[in-house]
Structure formats: C-alpha cells, structure tokens
Design an enzyme around this catalytic site. Structure first.
Site, mmCIF file in Angstrom:
data_model
loop_
_atom_site.group_PDB
_atom_site.id
_atom_site.type_symbol
_atom_site.label_atom_id
_atom_site.label_comp_id
_atom_site.label_asym_id
_atom_site.label_seq_id
_atom_site.Cartn_x
_atom_site.Cartn_y
_atom_site.Cartn_z
ATOM 1 N N SER A 13 -2.052 5.365 -5.127
ATOM 2 C CA SER A 13 -3.063 4.728 -5.969
ATOM 3 C C SER A 13 -4.027 5.782 -6.500
ATOM 4 C CB SER A 13 -3.813 3.733 -5.060
ATOM 5 O OG SER A 13 -4.908 3.136 -5.691
ATOM 6 N N ILE A 15 -6.656 8.394 -7.439
ATOM 7 C CA ILE A 15 -6.741 9.855 -7.530
ATOM 8 C C ILE A 15 -5.505 10.513 -6.908
ATOM 9 C CG2 ILE A 15 -8.056 11.861 -6.718
ATOM 10 C CD1 ILE A 15 -10.601 10.020 -6.851
ATOM 11 N N ARG A 35 -0.899 3.867 3.209
ATOM 12 C CA ARG A 35 -0.858 2.845 4.266
ATOM 13 C C ARG A 35 0.151 1.729 3.971
ATOM 14 N NH1 ARG A 35 -4.616 -1.620 5.046
ATOM 15 N NH2 ARG A 35 -5.313 -1.008 2.980
ATOM 16 N N ASN A 87 -6.391 13.361 0.571
ATOM 17 C CA ASN A 87 -7.069 12.491 -0.401
ATOM 18 C C ASN A 87 -7.378 11.100 0.145
ATOM 19 O OD1 ASN A 87 -7.523 11.265 -3.272
ATOM 20 N ND2 ASN A 87 -5.805 10.109 -2.422
ATOM 21 N N TYR A 156 -19.985 6.487 4.906
ATOM 22 C CA TYR A 156 -19.082 7.127 3.936
ATOM 23 C C TYR A 156 -19.662 8.467 3.494
ATOM 24 C CZ TYR A 156 -16.535 7.726 -0.508
ATOM 25 O OH TYR A 156 -15.775 8.219 -1.549
ATOM 26 N N LYS A 160 -18.218 12.363 3.977
ATOM 27 C CA LYS A 160 -17.910 13.235 2.832
ATOM 28 C C LYS A 160 -18.718 14.545 2.918
ATOM 29 C CE LYS A 160 -14.839 10.533 0.986
ATOM 30 N NZ LYS A 160 -13.428 10.930 0.970
ATOM 31 N N VAL A 189 -15.076 7.348 -10.013
ATOM 32 C CA VAL A 189 -13.786 7.549 -10.680
ATOM 33 C C VAL A 189 -13.174 6.160 -10.873
ATOM 34 C CG1 VAL A 189 -11.540 8.693 -10.550
ATOM 35 C CG2 VAL A 189 -13.538 9.753 -9.440
ATOM 36 N N THR A 191 -10.855 3.865 -10.339
ATOM 37 C CA THR A 191 -9.721 3.531 -9.457
ATOM 38 C C THR A 191 -10.069 2.198 -8.776
ATOM 39 O OG1 THR A 191 -10.610 4.428 -7.399
ATOM 40 C CG2 THR A 191 -9.519 6.015 -8.874
HETATM 41 N N1 LIG Z 1 -13.007 6.246 -6.842
HETATM 42 C C1 LIG Z 1 -14.150 6.880 -6.705
HETATM 43 O O1 LIG Z 1 -15.162 6.538 -7.360
HETATM 44 C C2 LIG Z 1 -14.256 8.076 -5.789
HETATM 45 C C3 LIG Z 1 -15.369 8.921 -5.931
HETATM 46 C C4 LIG Z 1 -15.485 10.009 -5.092
HETATM 47 C C5 LIG Z 1 -14.526 10.258 -4.135
HETATM 48 N N2 LIG Z 1 -13.469 9.415 -3.985
HETATM 49 C C6 LIG Z 1 -12.499 9.729 -2.931
HETATM 50 O O2 LIG Z 1 -11.216 9.933 -3.506
HETATM 51 C C7 LIG Z 1 -10.203 9.578 -2.572
HETATM 52 C C8 LIG Z 1 -9.202 8.653 -3.240
HETATM 53 O O3 LIG Z 1 -9.890 7.478 -3.646
HETATM 54 P P1 LIG Z 1 -9.389 6.519 -4.825
HETATM 55 O O4 LIG Z 1 -10.561 6.196 -5.621
HETATM 56 O O5 LIG Z 1 -8.162 7.053 -5.456
HETATM 57 O O6 LIG Z 1 -9.060 5.217 -3.932
HETATM 58 P P2 LIG Z 1 -7.880 4.155 -3.957
HETATM 59 O O7 LIG Z 1 -7.327 3.977 -5.318
HETATM 60 O O8 LIG Z 1 -8.422 2.999 -3.209
HETATM 61 O O9 LIG Z 1 -6.745 4.886 -3.075
HETATM 62 C C9 LIG Z 1 -6.935 5.135 -1.723
HETATM 63 C C10 LIG Z 1 -5.614 5.619 -1.137
HETATM 64 O O10 LIG Z 1 -5.792 5.867 0.265
HETATM 65 C C11 LIG Z 1 -4.825 5.098 0.996
HETATM 66 N N3 LIG Z 1 -5.342 4.668 2.294
HETATM 67 C C12 LIG Z 1 -6.420 3.873 2.570
HETATM 68 N N4 LIG Z 1 -6.516 3.670 3.894
HETATM 69 C C13 LIG Z 1 -5.486 4.358 4.465
HETATM 70 C C14 LIG Z 1 -5.043 4.534 5.804
HETATM 71 N N5 LIG Z 1 -5.692 3.992 6.847
HETATM 72 N N6 LIG Z 1 -3.931 5.289 6.014
HETATM 73 C C15 LIG Z 1 -3.268 5.829 4.971
HETATM 74 N N7 LIG Z 1 -3.634 5.715 3.701
HETATM 75 C C16 LIG Z 1 -4.729 4.967 3.450
HETATM 76 C C17 LIG Z 1 -4.560 3.905 0.102
HETATM 77 O O11 LIG Z 1 -3.370 3.250 0.480
HETATM 78 P P3 LIG Z 1 -3.434 1.611 0.640
HETATM 79 O O12 LIG Z 1 -3.890 1.093 -0.705
HETATM 80 O O13 LIG Z 1 -2.067 1.233 1.022
HETATM 81 O O14 LIG Z 1 -4.472 1.373 1.709
HETATM 82 C C18 LIG Z 1 -4.515 4.586 -1.269
HETATM 83 O O15 LIG Z 1 -3.262 5.219 -1.438
HETATM 84 C C19 LIG Z 1 -10.928 8.967 -1.381
HETATM 85 O O16 LIG Z 1 -11.060 9.937 -0.361
HETATM 86 C C20 LIG Z 1 -12.290 8.606 -1.935
HETATM 87 O O17 LIG Z 1 -13.280 8.589 -0.945
HETATM 88 C C21 LIG Z 1 -13.300 8.341 -4.798
#
Ligand SMILES: NC(=O)c1ccc[n+]([C@@H]2O[C@H](COP(=O)([O-])OP(=O)(O)OC[C@H]3O[C@@H](n4cnc5c(N)ncnc54)[C@H](OP(=O)(O)O)[C@@H]3O)[C@@H](O)[C@H]2O)c1
Length: 240
Positions: A13, A15, A35, A87, A156, A160, A189, A191
C-alpha cells in the site's frame, strides 16, 4: 537472477508500494512484506505483471519470529540484500490520558522494534553488499511528527523521533562498511494512512507516494561518499 535485491516492508500500500515500484524499475529483485495477505497479493500481482522478480511474504511485523521468517525467505530467494526499506508503520491517535497500552505497544513494536530487529537479522547481508560495492542502502520511514512532535499522536511521534535517532546511530556504526542509512520524514502523504485527515487537508494538497519513491531512486544513484542522513518533506505551511 537479478544482480541486486531489495526488501520492502509495508509494500502492499501507499509509500511502500510506490518504493517497490521504483526498485523494480531499477532492476532489483524484490521481497515484499505486509500484514494482510489478500491486499499484499494484489500489489504483488501488479509488480509481477511488470516483469519484476518478487518474493511475497505476508507477516505481522510486530512479531520477532515473523520478521525472521521474512528475512529467511528473502535470503533463500535472492542470497543478497542491497537495499532494505523499513516502511511498515501505524499511527493510532489518543489524548495522553486515554492512551491504551495495547495500542501504544503496537506502535512501538511495528514502528521502532521491527526496524531494530530487521537491522539485526539483515546485518550480514548488508555488510556483504557494502563490502562488494560500498553502496548498500537502508531507508527508514520516520515522519515530520518525529521532528516536531504531534498532539494526540504522541506515541506515533515518539516512535518516529526514535527512528531518526536510530538512523543516526546506524550511520555512525555502519557507514564505514559501505552502508548508507537514511530517515525519511514526510508531512501528510496521500495514502490510506492519511484518510483520517482528508476532510481538513485535501489529498491534492498532500505529498504523493511517488514523490517518496523518486527520493529513494535518487538515493540509489548517489555515490557512496554522499551520505544523506535525513530527508524532510514539508508541505507548504506545515510546521516542523
Ligand atoms: N501517509 C502519511 O501521511 C505518512 C506521513 C509520514 C510518514 N508516514 C510513514 O510512512 C510509512 C508508510 O505509510 P503509508 O502512508 O504508506 O501507510 P499505509 O498505506 O497505511 O501502508 C502501511 C503498510 O504497512 C503495513 N502494515 C501495517 N501494520 C503492519 C504489521 N503489523 N505488520 C506488517 N505490515 C504492516 C500495511 O499492511 P496492511 O494494510 O496489510 O496492514 C501496509 O502495507 C509508515 O511508516 C508511516 O508512518 C506516512
């Protein structure tokens, strides 16, 4: 067999998937872990349709044994690791007086402990890649919340901030062995993770997952001498 290989967590999913696409385009064999198996399979289908070599491992990365299983699957398939992308992450909001222990533990375990354990399990493979070409890369997803704190997302934000500190330590410990470590600290971001705020910040005002993917492409191409410990992606008006 591809000449280089990468492991991306949370690649089903957002990023993580955007970064996996870039690594595939750049010729890396990929191990992707996340997951939920059904969601991961959809992403893997897309990546394989593009001709990339992909090892798929559904795993809950809050578990040490599951992390070891992911790394073992990668080792068996590719036998080398040039790029590790830590990630996978979650954020659960709560005012400080209402923090639920189980949810705090989940964020600490996935956002921080999993990164520590992935480094430990992958250290020999990363060192081998560093010895071979001096340009192994580990990308750790932090957040802008780790730079300046965040009300109601304090656990959170703390995880980080710790990811940034951990990355600094890893540069001090491993950089001499040809392993570059970079923490990425984006603002919102577009997502599924940021869906909760889209009523107030529209998706078109957010950083795109592809922006982050392109940052990783850039990091792949920098010379071993170019160490970038941290990249902050700030949206207009977003405070650090
Ligand atoms: N989006 C933002 O605004 C933002 C901003 C700054 C930093 N970030 C960071 O960027 C990273 C990616 O975030 P994203 O926005 O791309 O989020 P996302 O679309 O929700 O994707 C999260 C990913 O992590 C996996 N995941 C969650 N819990 C898990 C677990 N217990 N074991 C294994 N995999 C797990 C999810 O798989 P499932 O869906 O199957 O759980 C998914 O593949 C994160 O570390 C987040 O903190 C995001």
């Amino acid at each position: 067999m591809p000449e280089r290989a990468a492991l991306v967590t949370g690649a089903s999913s957002g990023i993580g998937l955007a970064i996996a696409r870039v690594l595939g385009e750049e010729g890396y064999g990929l191990t992707v872990a996340a997951r939920r198996p059904e969601k991961l399979s959809v992403a893997v289908e897309e990546l394989r349709a593009k001709g990339y070599e992909v090892e798929e491992v559904a795993a809950n990365l809050t578990s040490e044994e599951e992390i070891q299983r992911v790394v073992a699957a990668h080792r068996n398939r590719f036998g080398r690791l040039d790029v590790l992308v830590n990630n996978a992450g979650v954020g659960v909001g709560a005012p400080v007086a209402d923090i639920v222990t189980k949810r705090a533990d989940m964020q600490l375990d996935l956002n921080l402990r999993a990164i520590i354990l992935f480094y430990r399990e992958c250290a020999d493979l990363l060192r081998a890649a560093g010895a071979e070409h001096r340009n192994a890369l580990v990308v750790n997803l932090a957040s802008i919340a780790g730079k300046g704190g965040a009300a109601w997302l304090s656990v959170y934000a703390a995880t980080k901030a710790a990811v940034i500190g951990w990355t600094q330590s890893m540069n001090k410990e491993l950089n001499g062995e040809g392993i570059k470590n970079v923490a990425l600290a984006p603002g919102f971001v577009d997502t599924p993770m940021s869906d909760f705020v889209k009523e107030h910040v529209s998706a078109d005002k957010m950083i795109t997952p592809e922006d982050i993917g392109e940052a990783v492409r850039y990091l792949l191409k920098t010379s071993p001498a170019c160490v970038i410990p941290e990249i902050v992606f700030q949206r207009p008006g977003e405070a650090l």
